[in-house]
Design a protein around this motif. Structure first.
Motif, PDB file in Angstrom:
ATOM      1  N   GLU A 177       1.039  -1.208  -0.216  1.00 36.44           N
ATOM      2  CA  GLU A 177      -0.357   0.284   0.291  1.00 36.44           C
ATOM      3  C   GLU A 177       1.407   0.979  -0.414  1.00 36.44           C
ATOM      4  OE1 GLU A 177      -2.025   3.333  -0.473  1.00 36.44           O
ATOM      5  OE2 GLU A 177      -3.266   0.945  -0.293  1.00 36.44           O
ATOM      6  N   SER A 179       0.194   4.535   1.160  1.00 38.54           N
ATOM      7  CA  SER A 179       0.168   5.593   0.971  1.00 38.54           C
ATOM      8  C   SER A 179       1.185   5.109   2.804  1.00 38.54           C
ATOM      9  CB  SER A 179      -1.331   5.093   1.812  1.00 38.54           C
ATOM     10  OG  SER A 179      -1.689   4.257   2.158  1.00 38.54           O
ATOM     11  N   ASP A 204       0.091   5.708  -8.514  1.00 40.26           N
ATOM     12  CA  ASP A 204      -0.360   6.586  -7.076  1.00 40.26           C
ATOM     13  C   ASP A 204      -0.423   7.892  -6.878  1.00 40.26           C
ATOM     14  OD1 ASP A 204       2.560   6.639  -7.300  1.00 40.26           O
ATOM     15  OD2 ASP A 204       2.587   4.487  -6.190  1.00 40.26           O
ATOM     16  N   VAL A 207      -2.011   9.638  -4.817  1.00 41.43           N
ATOM     17  CA  VAL A 207      -2.336   8.784  -3.412  1.00 41.43           C
ATOM     18  C   VAL A 207      -0.612  10.265  -2.986  1.00 41.43           C
ATOM     19  CG1 VAL A 207      -1.607   7.578  -1.468  1.00 41.43           C
ATOM     20  CG2 VAL A 207      -3.607   6.537  -4.204  1.00 41.43           C
ATOM     21  N   LEU A 211      -0.782  13.481   0.143  1.00 43.04           N
ATOM     22  CA  LEU A 211      -0.193  12.048   1.563  1.00 43.04           C
ATOM     23  C   LEU A 211       0.787  14.105   1.556  1.00 43.04           C
ATOM     24  CD1 LEU A 211      -0.598   8.885   1.943  1.00 43.04           C
ATOM     25  CD2 LEU A 211      -0.898  10.591   3.220  1.00 43.04           C
TER      26      LEU A 211
END
Length: 231
Positions: A177, A179, A204, A207, A211
């Motif tokens: 993942e 993140s 990604d 994402v 972040l």
């Protein structure tokens, strides 16, 4: 699929990526202008880069010094505001070539390389911005310093080698993942007073923007699938 097979142009794809970056940023209250897009042009020729330049893109990423040397000197002379990032592993014996061509080196991951870049910078009178690459997944086959070693390497690059360290970079493990890795990188950067985060690729990057990424590195979503030459 190659560009010639696709009805979409580089400009079309670039616009779509920029739109998605802006949407992801606004979704969490960030200014989209705080996120810069690095168009990863590795394995694509100068003609593809020119298409992106014509569409207004100015920041590009390359993985290999030798490939970039064959593609970008003329483009940089023609487009003085072009910014070139080295995003792949760098061998110490290529440091002089990298410093001469790249504006940003994102893959500093060990003292020997930091020393070589510092020496080349002194000789050439050129000081590229540097990112420390962190191997957030602690994968043995992947470049990057370990998370536990990041603070020490940042301090060494700053205090001993006087590199212009502005941020951290990571490439999460393919099956993890992302993140979790982006959050870890952001934590390490904040602890070291670094404002720039290079994280997120074609699969990604939204994402990563959510972040805190300040640079996202996108290749396939802009240029199409890479046409690797047969060995």
């Amino acid at each position: 699929m190659t560009l010639s097979d696709s009805p979409e142009t580089v400009a079309d794809r670039l616009a779509r990526v920029e739109h998605r970056i802006a949407k992801a940023a606004r979704g969490i209250g960030r200014d989209p202008a705080a996120v810069k897009l690095v168009a990863v042009s590795k394995t694509h020729d100068a003609a593809a880069v020119r298409e992106a330049l014509a569409a207004g893109q100015r920041i590009f990423g390359e993985n290999r010094v030798q490939e970039a040397e064959g593609k970008f000197p003329d483009l940089k002379a023609e487009f003085p505001d072009l910014e070139l990032h080295l995003i792949g592993p760098l061998q110490s014996n290529k440091a002089k070539h990298a410093v001469a061509l790249f504006d940003v080196i994102e893959s500093i991951d060990r003292e020997k390389l930091a020393a070589a870049v510092a020496e080349a910078s002194e000789k050439l009178g050129r000081r590229p911005r540097c990112f420390i690459q962190v191997n957030t997944g602690e994968e043995p086959q992947k470049a990057g310093c370990l998370p536990a070693e990041t603070d020490a390497l940042v301090a060494l690059c700053r205090d001993t080698y006087h590199l212009d360290v502005t941020g951290l970079m990571c490439i999460p493990p393919a099956d993890d993942e992302p993140s979790l890795h982006f959050a870890l990188l952001a934590k390490l950067a904040a602890r070291n007073g670094l404002k720039e985060l290079s994280m997120g690729m074609s699969g990604d990057y939204e994402v990563a923007v959510r972040l805190g990424a300040t640079y996202v590195r996108v290749g396939t979503a802009i240029f199409g699938a890479r046409d690797y030459a047969p060995a």
